[in-house]
Write an enzyme that holds these catalytic residues in place. Structure first.
Site, PDB file in Angstrom:
ATOM      1  N   ASP A 110      31.728 115.118   1.284  1.00 56.09           N
ATOM      2  CA  ASP A 110      31.112 115.513   2.552  1.00 56.09           C
ATOM      3  C   ASP A 110      29.764 114.814   2.666  1.00 56.09           C
ATOM      4  O   ASP A 110      29.117 114.513   1.653  1.00 56.09           O
ATOM      5  CB  ASP A 110      30.914 117.031   2.597  1.00 56.09           C
ATOM      6  CG  ASP A 110      32.218 117.796   2.787  1.00 56.09           C
ATOM      7  OD1 ASP A 110      33.148 117.243   3.392  1.00 56.09           O
ATOM      8  OD2 ASP A 110      32.285 118.953   2.346  1.00 56.09           O
ATOM      9  N   ASP A 126      37.020 116.540   8.462  1.00 61.35           N
ATOM     10  CA  ASP A 126      36.828 117.928   8.903  1.00 61.35           C
ATOM     11  C   ASP A 126      36.676 117.989  10.417  1.00 61.35           C
ATOM     12  O   ASP A 126      37.266 118.848  11.081  1.00 61.35           O
ATOM     13  CB  ASP A 126      35.574 118.537   8.262  1.00 61.35           C
ATOM     14  CG  ASP A 126      35.616 118.584   6.757  1.00 61.35           C
ATOM     15  OD1 ASP A 126      36.718 118.633   6.176  1.00 61.35           O
ATOM     16  OD2 ASP A 126      34.527 118.581   6.139  1.00 61.35           O
TER      17      ASP A 126
END
Length: 155
Positions: A110, A126
Site C-alpha cells: 500500500d 483497492d
C-alpha cells in the site's frame, strides 16, 4: 471482452506502481506529495481493509480467488450492460493485483495516504475494487428504481 481488457489495464498499472514503490522507497518511508494532505507511504499490509484479518493470509487468498471466479462466471454467463462490465473489470483487476502481492510477498503493498483525514493507507487495486463495487451497486439500484417506475401490465 471489456471486463478483461479493463482488468489487465488495472492489474498492469497497479503492479507497475507497486514495483516503483518497492524499488524506490524503503518500507515505512513517506514522501509528501501535497504536505499534510496526500503522502506516498510505503507499507506492507498483511490484512484486508483497515488491517482486518491480518494473520489470515490464506483466507484472504481464498476470498480473492472466489471473487475472481464470481466475476468470470457472471461475465461469461450474462449479457451485461457496459457499466456492469466496467465495474466487474475494475473489481477483477484490483483483486488480481492484491492477490499477486499476497502470493509473492505475503502482504499487500500500500502507498496512498490521505493524511488530512488520517485515512488508512491503500493502493490502486483497492481503489479499483471500491469504485467497481460502487458502480455495480449504483447501477443495480438505478435499474431497480426504473423497474418500479414502469407501469405494470394488466392481464
Amino acid at each position: 471482452m471489456l471486463v478483461y481488457v479493463l482488468a489487465v489495464v488495472v492489474f498492469g498499472l497497479d503492479q507497475l506502481i507497486k514495483y516503483i514503490v518497492r524499488t524506490s522507497m524503503a518500507v515505512n518511508q513517506e514522501i509528501p506529495i501535497w504536505p499534510h494532505v496526500l503522502v506516498l507511504d510505503y507499507i506492507r499490509n498483511p490484512g484486508a481493509a483497515w488491517g482486518m484479518f491480518g494473520n489470515d493470509r490464506w483466507l484472504l487468498i481464498l476470498i480473492a480467488l472466489m471473487v475472481i471466479g464470481a466475476v468470470i462466471y457472471v461475465q461469461s454467463r450474462y449479457r451485461l450492460r457496459r457499466v456492469y462490465q466496467v465495474g466487474l473489470g475494475l473489481v477483477l483487476g484490483g483483486a488480481l493485483g492484491n492477490l499477486l502481492d499476497r502470493i509473492l510477498y505475503g502482504k499487500v503493498i500500500d502507498y496512498i495516504y490521505f493524511q488530512v483525514i488520517n485515512y488508512p493507507v491503500f493502493n490502486l487495486a483497492d481503489s479499483a475494487i471500491v469504485v467497481g463495487v460502487l458502480l455495480i451497486l449504483l447501477q443495480t439500484l438505478r435499474s431497480g428504481r426504473n423497474e418500479e417506475q414502469k407501469p405494470s401490465e394488466e392481464k
